[in-house]
Design a protein around this motif. Structure first.
Motif, PDB file in Angstrom:
ATOM      1  N   LEU A   1       0.841  -1.195   0.000  1.00  6.70           N
ATOM      2  CA  LEU A   1       0.000   0.000   0.000  1.00  6.70           C
ATOM      3  C   LEU A   1       0.879   1.248   0.000  1.00  6.70           C
ATOM      4  CD1 LEU A   1      -1.988  -2.230   1.182  1.00  6.70           C
ATOM      5  CD2 LEU A   1      -3.113  -0.342   2.371  1.00  6.70           C
ATOM      6  N   ILE A   2       0.468   2.251  -0.746  1.00  5.35           N
ATOM      7  CA  ILE A   2       1.058   3.587  -0.655  1.00  5.35           C
ATOM      8  C   ILE A   2       0.176   4.400   0.265  1.00  5.35           C
ATOM      9  CG2 ILE A   2       1.537   5.721  -1.923  1.00  5.35           C
ATOM     10  CD1 ILE A   2       2.216   3.957  -4.350  1.00  5.35           C
ATOM     11  N   VAL A   3       0.765   4.983   1.300  1.00  2.00           N
ATOM     12  CA  VAL A   3      -0.029   5.724   2.275  1.00  2.00           C
ATOM     13  C   VAL A   3       0.565   7.104   2.496  1.00  2.00           C
ATOM     14  CG1 VAL A   3      -0.812   3.624   3.432  1.00  2.00           C
ATOM     15  CG2 VAL A   3       1.197   4.809   4.289  1.00  2.00           C
ATOM     16  N   GLU A   4      -0.310   8.031   2.834  1.00  8.76           N
ATOM     17  CA  GLU A   4       0.100   9.394   3.164  1.00  8.76           C
ATOM     18  C   GLU A   4       1.041   9.381   4.371  1.00  8.76           C
ATOM     19  OE1 GLU A   4       0.977  13.024   3.698  1.00  8.76           O
ATOM     20  OE2 GLU A   4      -0.361  12.651   1.983  1.00  8.76           O
ATOM     21  N   ALA A   5       2.142  10.108   4.288  1.00  7.86           N
ATOM     22  CA  ALA A   5       3.105  10.155   5.389  1.00  7.86           C
ATOM     23  C   ALA A   5       2.551  10.895   6.599  1.00  7.86           C
ATOM     24  CB  ALA A   5       4.401  10.803   4.924  1.00  7.86           C
ATOM     25  N   ASP A   6       1.776  11.957   6.352  1.00  9.23           N
ATOM     26  CA  ASP A   6       1.263  12.788   7.446  1.00  9.23           C
ATOM     27  C   ASP A   6      -0.129  12.309   7.850  1.00  9.23           C
ATOM     28  OD1 ASP A   6       1.187  14.940   9.293  1.00  9.23           O
ATOM     29  OD2 ASP A   6       0.010  16.124   7.868  1.00  9.23           O
ATOM     30  N   LEU A   7      -0.181  11.083   8.381  1.00  7.15           N
ATOM     31  CA  LEU A   7      -1.436  10.503   8.834  1.00  7.15           C
ATOM     32  C   LEU A   7      -1.595  10.688  10.334  1.00  7.15           C
ATOM     33  CD1 LEU A   7      -1.618   6.968   7.153  1.00  7.15           C
ATOM     34  CD2 LEU A   7      -2.891   9.005   6.492  1.00  7.15           C
ATOM     35  N   TYR A   8      -2.826  10.514  10.808  1.00 10.12           N
ATOM     36  CA  TYR A   8      -3.077  10.400  12.239  1.00 10.12           C
ATOM     37  C   TYR A   8      -2.137   9.340  12.822  1.00 10.12           C
ATOM     38  CZ  TYR A   8      -5.371   8.604  16.435  1.00 10.12           C
ATOM     39  OH  TYR A   8      -5.619   8.147  17.698  1.00 10.12           O
ATOM     40  N   GLY A   9      -1.549   9.633  13.977  1.00 14.04           N
ATOM     41  CA  GLY A   9      -0.564   8.739  14.558  1.00 14.04           C
ATOM     42  C   GLY A   9      -1.072   7.346  14.833  1.00 14.04           C
ATOM     43  N   GLY A  10      -2.347   7.205  15.181  1.00 12.97           N
ATOM     44  CA  GLY A  10      -2.909   5.883  15.431  1.00 12.97           C
ATOM     45  C   GLY A  10      -2.933   5.019  14.185  1.00 12.97           C
ATOM     46  N   SER A  11      -3.156   5.643  13.026  1.00 15.53           N
ATOM     47  CA  SER A  11      -3.138   4.893  11.763  1.00 15.53           C
ATOM     48  C   SER A  11      -1.729   4.385  11.475  1.00 15.53           C
ATOM     49  CB  SER A  11      -3.624   5.784  10.614  1.00 15.53           C
ATOM     50  OG  SER A  11      -4.926   6.267  10.870  1.00 15.53           O
ATOM     51  N   ILE A  12      -0.734   5.248  11.675  1.00 19.29           N
ATOM     52  CA  ILE A  12       0.654   4.837  11.461  1.00 19.29           C
ATOM     53  C   ILE A  12       1.031   3.718  12.431  1.00 19.29           C
ATOM     54  CG2 ILE A  12       3.063   5.615  11.607  1.00 19.29           C
ATOM     55  CD1 ILE A  12       2.067   8.393  10.681  1.00 19.29           C
ATOM     56  N   ARG A  13       0.600   3.835  13.688  1.00 17.97           N
ATOM     57  CA  ARG A  13       0.888   2.792  14.680  1.00 17.97           C
ATOM     58  C   ARG A  13       0.295   1.450  14.244  1.00 17.97           C
ATOM     59  NH1 ARG A  13      -1.053   5.245  19.132  1.00 17.97           N
ATOM     60  NH2 ARG A  13      -3.144   4.419  18.759  1.00 17.97           N
ATOM     61  N   LEU A  14      -0.930   1.475  13.734  1.00 18.61           N
ATOM     62  CA  LEU A  14      -1.564   0.243  13.266  1.00 18.61           C
ATOM     63  C   LEU A  14      -0.801  -0.353  12.091  1.00 18.61           C
ATOM     64  CD1 LEU A  14      -4.087  -1.705  13.223  1.00 18.61           C
ATOM     65  CD2 LEU A  14      -5.002  -0.163  11.483  1.00 18.61           C
ATOM     66  N   PHE A  15      -0.469   0.467  11.112  1.00 16.63           N
ATOM     67  CA  PHE A  15       0.208  -0.032   9.920  1.00 16.63           C
ATOM     68  C   PHE A  15       1.587  -0.599  10.264  1.00 16.63           C
ATOM     69  CE2 PHE A  15      -2.237   3.340   7.263  1.00 16.63           C
ATOM     70  CZ  PHE A  15      -3.383   2.564   7.332  1.00 16.63           C
ATOM     71  N   ASP A  16       2.331   0.128  11.107  1.00 15.05           N
ATOM     72  CA  ASP A  16       3.717  -0.264  11.394  1.00 15.05           C
ATOM     73  C   ASP A  16       3.823  -1.440  12.367  1.00 15.05           C
ATOM     74  OD1 ASP A  16       4.612   1.668   9.698  1.00 15.05           O
ATOM     75  OD2 ASP A  16       5.357   3.035  11.243  1.00 15.05           O
ATOM     76  N   ASN A  17       2.853  -1.590  13.252  1.00 12.10           N
ATOM     77  CA  ASN A  17       2.976  -2.595  14.307  1.00 12.10           C
ATOM     78  C   ASN A  17       2.043  -3.788  14.170  1.00 12.10           C
ATOM     79  OD1 ASN A  17       4.940  -1.307  16.398  1.00 12.10           O
ATOM     80  ND2 ASN A  17       3.529   0.343  15.853  1.00 12.10           N
ATOM     81  N   VAL A  18       0.990  -3.637  13.388  1.00  9.85           N
ATOM     82  CA  VAL A  18       0.054  -4.751  13.207  1.00  9.85           C
ATOM     83  C   VAL A  18       0.030  -5.194  11.750  1.00  9.85           C
ATOM     84  CG1 VAL A  18      -2.335  -5.523  13.451  1.00  9.85           C
ATOM     85  CG2 VAL A  18      -1.359  -3.975  15.165  1.00  9.85           C
ATOM     86  N   SER A  19      -0.228  -4.273  10.842  1.00 13.35           N
ATOM     87  CA  SER A  19      -0.347  -4.642   9.423  1.00 13.35           C
ATOM     88  C   SER A  19       0.965  -5.187   8.865  1.00 13.35           C
ATOM     89  CB  SER A  19      -0.815  -3.441   8.609  1.00 13.35           C
ATOM     90  OG  SER A  19      -2.058  -2.959   9.077  1.00 13.35           O
ATOM     91  N   LYS A  20       2.088  -4.574   9.232  1.00 12.65           N
ATOM     92  CA  LYS A  20       3.385  -5.087   8.751  1.00 12.65           C
ATOM     93  C   LYS A  20       3.640  -6.495   9.290  1.00 12.65           C
ATOM     94  CE  LYS A  20       5.970  -0.870   7.723  1.00 12.65           C
ATOM     95  NZ  LYS A  20       7.144  -0.021   8.069  1.00 12.65           N
ATOM     96  N   LYS A  21       3.276  -6.716  10.554  1.00 11.91           N
ATOM     97  CA  LYS A  21       3.412  -8.048  11.151  1.00 11.91           C
ATOM     98  C   LYS A  21       2.601  -9.080  10.359  1.00 11.91           C
ATOM     99  CE  LYS A  21       0.787  -8.731  14.721  1.00 11.91           C
ATOM    100  NZ  LYS A  21      -0.174  -9.709  14.161  1.00 11.91           N
ATOM    101  N   ASN A  22       1.485  -8.620   9.775  1.00 15.00           N
ATOM    102  CA  ASN A  22       0.622  -9.508   9.001  1.00 15.00           C
ATOM    103  C   ASN A  22       1.040  -9.621   7.536  1.00 15.00           C
ATOM    104  OD1 ASN A  22      -0.897  -9.970  11.293  1.00 15.00           O
ATOM    105  ND2 ASN A  22      -2.390  -8.361  10.827  1.00 15.00           N
ATOM    106  N   GLY A  23       2.232  -9.094   7.223  1.00 17.12           N
ATOM    107  CA  GLY A  23       2.797  -9.302   5.896  1.00 17.12           C
ATOM    108  C   GLY A  23       2.450  -8.263   4.861  1.00 17.12           C
ATOM    109  N   ILE A  24       1.931  -7.109   5.292  1.00 14.46           N
ATOM    110  CA  ILE A  24       1.580  -6.039   4.352  1.00 14.46           C
ATOM    111  C   ILE A  24       2.698  -4.998   4.359  1.00 14.46           C
ATOM    112  CG2 ILE A  24      -0.112  -4.261   3.782  1.00 14.46           C
ATOM    113  CD1 ILE A  24      -2.217  -6.071   5.128  1.00 14.46           C
ATOM    114  N   ASP A  25       3.076  -4.534   3.183  1.00 16.23           N
ATOM    115  CA  ASP A  25       4.186  -3.604   3.016  1.00 16.23           C
ATOM    116  C   ASP A  25       3.642  -2.204   2.734  1.00 16.23           C
ATOM    117  OD1 ASP A  25       6.834  -2.748   2.712  1.00 16.23           O
ATOM    118  OD2 ASP A  25       6.764  -3.087   0.543  1.00 16.23           O
TER     119      ASP A  25
END
Length: 386
Positions: A98-122
């Motif tokens: 996924l391409i995502v906006e860099a200036d996102l709400y911090g909770g969204s970044i936390r989810l992507f970096d700590n949960v979604s990446k763990k689930n194999g999403i880049d």
């Protein structure tokens, strides 16, 4: 002729056509169906409701309202904004990019970096308001995810242009529309496939409940999400649905008043010697001003500013009284937030600084108080700065 948005915040035309207004004894306020399960008259004789994790009349009514406002085919009411994003991420699989906006709400970044990446999403983080998105699309890129305006730096991305890139590469476009709400902006009509809301914010509008929404105009996505919401069990509870639906009834009048206040406060801040930057897309000098004019009907009630020192940022936060130093946004009360230690505390410092979030950055969610009272308080606070 399609009804105006203020009318659609109050009435579902289909209910009136089918005379459904009298299904609940003529109740003007849609009832709270506070039940976990439903009785059946016999085998194969369902009322259409079986178990409130699957469906509930109060939630269904709210989902119809939100889908109608966002001009989607379906909406899904979840227990929070983060629950909505979490559920939405379940449509992707390991190996997806996924391409995502860099200036996102911090909770969204936390989810992507700590949960979604763990689930194999880049993920690839970009400033989607200015960087070349297409050059970062890979063979496994499945979606582009943006906020516009962004949280907290108020960057504006061109939804229509990004949707063209997404469609060209068979990606879906996801837009978090929390800041502007369907009252000011409808991303689905501009080419988006999914709209996300933290319903806790402007839709609810009273800082008294949590909620989240996913809205889509894509039947395939709708089918996946309807299966996922009943499977994961994160649907919004009936009483919270009622609170959000009550809030939506005044969405238009609240957004108009809060926006007018935000414009006046932005102009006030521009004149303060100790304010170095004001980020509000309603200002003609804002770099995204022309884009937001093209794709939205208003500028919203969120603004961000930089003060001249970290010490002065602390003093402002410690001296406001009527304006509350608090997280969240979108309620009738004006709130001031310190992204460095609150909304974006879990974002690594280098990322925060790269996005423009410094220890001098303050974010304001402007409410519906009298603007002169808000400005009088700010004048008093600024006068006391050391």
């Amino acid at each position: 002729m399609k009804r105006g948005i203020n009318t659609r915040c109050l009435h579902i035309e289909q209910d009136e056509k089918e005379n459904n207004s009298f299904n609940n004894f003529g109740a003007i306020s849609y009832p709270i169906y506070q039940t976990a399960t439903y009785a059946h008259q016999g085998i194969g004789k369902s009322t259409g409701y079986d178990y409130s994790r699957l469906q509930n009349p109060t939630r269904n009514q709210l989902e119809k309202v939100v889908a109608n406002l966002e001009e989607g085919i379906d909406a899904f009411a979840l227990s929070s904004g983060m629950a909505a994003i979490t559920l939405m991420m379940e449509i992707f699989k390991p190996g997806d990019h996924l391409i995502v906006e860099a200036d996102l709400y911090g909770g969204s970044i936390r989810l992507f970096d700590n949960v979604s990446k763990k689930n194999g999403i880049d993920f690839t983080y970009l400033d989607c308001s200015s960087e070349d998105i297409e050059s970062h699309i890979k063979e496994n890129t499945k979606a582009i995810y943006i906020e516009t305006p962004t949280n907290p730096m108020m960057n504006i991305s061109d939804i229509e242009e990004i949707s063209k890139v997404a469609k060209k590469h068979n990606c879906i476009l996801i837009v978090d529309n929390t800041f502007l709400t369907p009252y000011f902006q409808n991303p689905l009509t501009l080419g988006a496939d999914i709209v996300i809301h933290s319903g806790t914010k402007f839709l609810g509008g009273h800082n008294d409940t949590l909620a989240g929404f996913i809205v889509t105009n894509n039947e395939e996505i709708q089918e996946k999400l309807r299966f996922l919401i009943k499977t994961t069990g994160s649907g919004l509870a009936p009483f919270d649905c009622w609170l959000i639906q009550r809030g939506i009834k005044t969405l238009g009048v609240r957004m108009e008043r809060a926006q007018q206040n935000a414009i006046e406060i932005a102009e006030f801040l521009k004149k303060q010697d100790k304010v170095t930057d004001v980020f509000y897309p309603g200002l003609p000098e804002h770099k995204g001003h022309n884009i937001i004019k093209k794709q939205a009907r208003g500028y919203g009630a969120m603004l961000t500013f930089n003060i001249d020192s970290e010490q002065h940022a602390y003093e402002i936060l410690e001296n406001v009284k009527m304006i509350k130093f608090a997280e969240s946004l979108g309620g009738v009360e004006t709130l001031i937030t310190y992204p460095t230690t609150q909304t974006h505390a879990d974002v690594p410092e280098e990322k925060r600084l790269a996005n423009g979030i410094t220890p001098r950055t303050l974010r304001v969610s402007v409410g519906i108080e009298d603007a002169r009272d808000l400005i009088a308080e700010l004048e008093h606070v600024f006068a006391k700065l050391s």
